[in-house]
Design a protein around this motif. Structure first.
Motif, PDB file in Angstrom:
ATOM      1  N   LYS A   1       0.720  -1.090   0.023  1.00 40.95           N
ATOM      2  CA  LYS A   1       0.175   0.022   0.099  1.00 40.95           C
ATOM      3  C   LYS A   1       0.881   1.135  -0.079  1.00 40.95           C
ATOM      4  CE  LYS A   1      -4.211  -1.945   2.178  1.00 40.95           C
ATOM      5  NZ  LYS A   1      -4.913  -2.277   3.496  1.00 40.95           N
ATOM      6  N   ALA A   2       1.990   1.290   0.859  1.00 41.86           N
ATOM      7  CA  ALA A   2       2.878   2.260   0.708  1.00 41.86           C
ATOM      8  C   ALA A   2       3.467   2.600  -0.727  1.00 41.86           C
ATOM      9  CB  ALA A   2       4.155   2.191   1.767  1.00 41.86           C
ATOM     10  N   LEU A   3       4.142   1.414  -1.448  1.00 40.52           N
ATOM     11  CA  LEU A   3       4.768   1.812  -2.561  1.00 40.52           C
ATOM     12  C   LEU A   3       3.454   2.142  -3.704  1.00 40.52           C
ATOM     13  CD1 LEU A   3       7.210  -1.246  -2.690  1.00 40.52           C
ATOM     14  CD2 LEU A   3       7.580   1.211  -2.406  1.00 40.52           C
TER      15      LEU A   3
ATOM     16  N   ALA B   1       1.007   4.184  -3.210  1.00 38.25           N
ATOM     17  CA  ALA B   1       0.852   5.400  -2.778  1.00 38.25           C
ATOM     18  C   ALA B   1       2.113   6.390  -3.421  1.00 38.25           C
ATOM     19  CB  ALA B   1       0.515   5.782  -1.212  1.00 38.25           C
ATOM     20  N   ALA B   2       3.261   5.679  -3.203  1.00 41.00           N
ATOM     21  CA  ALA B   2       4.533   6.438  -3.765  1.00 41.00           C
ATOM     22  C   ALA B   2       4.422   6.681  -4.886  1.00 41.00           C
ATOM     23  CB  ALA B   2       5.822   5.788  -3.190  1.00 41.00           C
TER      24      ALA B   2
ATOM     25  N   ALA C   1       1.858   9.108  -6.189  1.00 37.92           N
ATOM     26  CA  ALA C   1       2.395  10.542  -5.811  1.00 37.92           C
ATOM     27  C   ALA C   1       3.330  10.977  -6.607  1.00 37.92           C
ATOM     28  CB  ALA C   1       3.011  10.588  -4.348  1.00 37.92           C
ATOM     29  N   SER C   2       4.014  10.142  -7.675  1.00 40.48           N
ATOM     30  CA  SER C   2       5.066  10.621  -8.421  1.00 40.48           C
ATOM     31  C   SER C   2       4.830  10.354 -10.024  1.00 40.48           C
ATOM     32  CB  SER C   2       6.266   9.644  -7.897  1.00 40.48           C
ATOM     33  OG  SER C   2       7.225   9.651  -9.086  1.00 40.48           O
ATOM     34  N   SER C   3       4.876  11.298 -10.610  1.00 38.11           N
ATOM     35  CA  SER C   3       4.454  11.013 -11.962  1.00 38.11           C
ATOM     36  C   SER C   3       5.715  10.545 -12.564  1.00 38.11           C
ATOM     37  CB  SER C   3       4.285  12.477 -12.629  1.00 38.11           C
ATOM     38  OG  SER C   3       5.422  13.471 -12.420  1.00 38.11           O
ATOM     39  N   SER C   4       6.930  10.466 -12.061  1.00 41.93           N
ATOM     40  CA  SER C   4       8.262  10.017 -12.690  1.00 41.93           C
ATOM     41  C   SER C   4       8.631   8.426 -12.216  1.00 41.93           C
ATOM     42  CB  SER C   4       9.124  10.950 -12.698  1.00 41.93           C
ATOM     43  OG  SER C   4       9.523  10.758 -11.541  1.00 41.93           O
ATOM     44  N   TYR C   5       7.704   8.103 -11.487  1.00 46.29           N
ATOM     45  CA  TYR C   5       7.788   6.707 -10.763  1.00 46.29           C
ATOM     46  C   TYR C   5       7.977   5.805 -11.854  1.00 46.29           C
ATOM     47  CZ  TYR C   5       8.387   3.062  -7.446  1.00 46.29           C
ATOM     48  OH  TYR C   5       8.697   1.950  -6.725  1.00 46.29           O
ATOM     49  N   PRO C   6       9.103   4.917 -12.077  1.00 43.63           N
ATOM     50  CA  PRO C   6       9.152   4.081 -13.034  1.00 43.63           C
ATOM     51  C   PRO C   6       8.174   2.818 -13.200  1.00 43.63           C
ATOM     52  CG  PRO C   6      10.835   3.587 -11.573  1.00 43.63           C
ATOM     53  CD  PRO C   6       9.858   4.832 -10.927  1.00 43.63           C
TER      54      PRO C   6
END
Lengths: 316, 316
Positions: free
Chosen positions: B237-239, B241-242, B245-250
């Motif tokens: 659940k944390a990942l 959300a991360a 929250a991040s448009s550039s998360y791969p």
């Protein structure tokens, strides 16, 4: 402010420790550092830096480091660099200790040399995390693997005091990390801790109940989140990696070290994989905590909060 | 492919379930869906959609849902929507079940109605995660809160079979989620599980030892990571959300649902906070698993792997 730094702590010690010490001294002209470790370990990397090396850095000899595979109790051995650093803290020769070595060994050394706050069962490592809604204190991030409900209640008390003193969170909202927001969710530890946390007559803070993994990222429901040291450590390392992997992750400048709460001295633990900049950030955090007397004020605040928590614990 | 969808599962049910079912039907012309729940719950939201509503959707009546605060065993009650859906799966009236309701209730319903694979102590929920090094299977992400070392060994066996069949990972590297990469780190559960995992004569896969939180993000050391359902659920659940929250998360396009491994039927669990698109993604995952007969093939592969794991467990 005089801070002892464990020269042999961390995967890339002593080189990154020397680098970090130099960066920290460069950034803070009122800082004195004591590098603790065997003399040859200090000599080799510092020789490179000798020209620019500050006269605000001194050395304290210690026989050896703690092997990462050694039991945590080895840290309390006064022949180790962390054991020697903690004895210097206990004797008042330094104001704080910073280490990127085994957190178990650092906790053991601190408990033996400087002692726990009165009435506290177990210290906790607290990290300050950036979230979409401001800073958040997550604890424990690795001091204790086998915990009881009373530990989570005591850590909530320590965490709220720390949130107020070190992270500027005036009215902490405490959350218990779990797998759902309903009281019946989670394992036995969480169900029992939830009952105890509800029974505490919190003052200046609120217990909001169980929170979930995403709440650690958004920060919307709670800003002091308690969990066991296993879950907290796994979660912190994963979120740090997620932040590093993402250029757009919304992170403010947060300290790159966790503070050991519940011992009678200022101790900051950096990541085993810490870089020089991370060690410098940990040293800067320690200096800030010493200057605001966070540990002394926390001990005074926490004793009242712990008394309430303890009353709630024995009455449920 | 006929898939039963729990009309009353999830925080925003039944509206998002109906929305998700419609999206799934629109994306896959060979799909038939059976919405399971009380008739009035189906009528209201579907009335809005009736014009565009597919004749590939039918309804199966059930008396009530499972309250999120009810004990998990309530899911096995045949009057609940999830209990009714699982009975339809057991009777061969549908090929798979998808629910965004309480994962505990879904697991209980599946175990009672379709049964566990022979010799397996506990099923596990497996999620496929994007990492910098390709897909990674993380399990358990919420089926079991109190686990023993043997469960982690059996889940490693299930996870490697699933990684190969569903995530295209040909030579899985198994990691045990812990707080350090040295064997002595972690709590009692991890130390015992590490010993057992080392003793298994893995074929077509490798046990790489303990891994840390950041390894779940980078994927560099292992691509099947086993942990208890509490830690896995918090971390997932944390990942998620991360990433959000991040448009550039791969992140690649990964399924927005977790597969229940170890029961004799195809069951996909979506997040309680699932959107319509998430439910549709869960349905698409279930359809893909049915078409490749993943559960049947996994049962055949896992029995050999489990036998090896069981031998290793009893011999240590």
């Amino acid at each position: 402010v005089r801070i002892a730094v464990d020269l042999l702590g961390g995967d890339h010690a002593p080189a990154v420790v020397v680098d970090g010490a130099q960066q920290a001294c460069g950034a803070d002209s009122d800082l004195e550092l004591v590098l603790v470790g065997p003399r040859p370990a200090a000599d080799e990397p510092t020789a490179v830096h000798r020209d620019g090396w500050s006269d605000r850095v001194s050395f304290l000899d210690a026989e050896r480091g703690v092997d990462m595979s050694a039991p945590a109790a080895d840290g309390a051995d006064p022949r180790t660099s962390i054991g020697t650093a903690m004895l210097a803290l206990a004797a008042g020769r330094v104001d704080a200790v910073v280490s990127a070595g085994s957190s178990g060994a650092t906790v053991a050394a601190a408990v033996v040399a400087v002692g726990r706050l009165s009435g506290l069962r177990r210290p906790a490592l607290a990290a300050i995390l950036p979230t979409l809604a401001g800073s958040l204190v997550l604890l424990d991030v690795g001091a204790g693997m086998q915990v009881k409900p009373v530990d989570l209640v005591q850590h909530a008390a320590l965490g709220t005091a720390y949130a107020r003193l070190a992270a500027g969170i005036e009215s902490p909202r405490i959350g218990l990390l779990s797998v759902g927001s309903e009281p019946g969710k989670g394992d036995k530890l969480r169900r029992a801790a939830d009952t105890s946390l509800r029974a505490v007559p919190w003052t200046d803070s609120t217990y909001v109940g169980p929170v979930e993994g995403h709440d650690v990222v958004t920060g919307g429901r709670a800003n002091v989140i308690v969990t066991d040291g296993f879950t907290g450590n796994v979660l912190l390392k994963a979120l740090e990696a997620a932040m590093a992997a993402s250029s757009s992750y919304p992170h403010a400048a947060v300290p790159r070290g966790a503070t050991l709460l519940g011992v009678a001295g200022t101790v900051v633990v950096c990541h085993g994989a810490a870089s020089g900049a991370d060690v410098a950030s940990g040293v800067a955090l320690a200096a800030r905590l010493v200057r605001s007397d966070v540990v002394g004020r926390l001990a005074r605040r926490a004793s009242a909060a712990r008394a309430r928590a303890w009353l709630a614990e024995v009455s449920t």
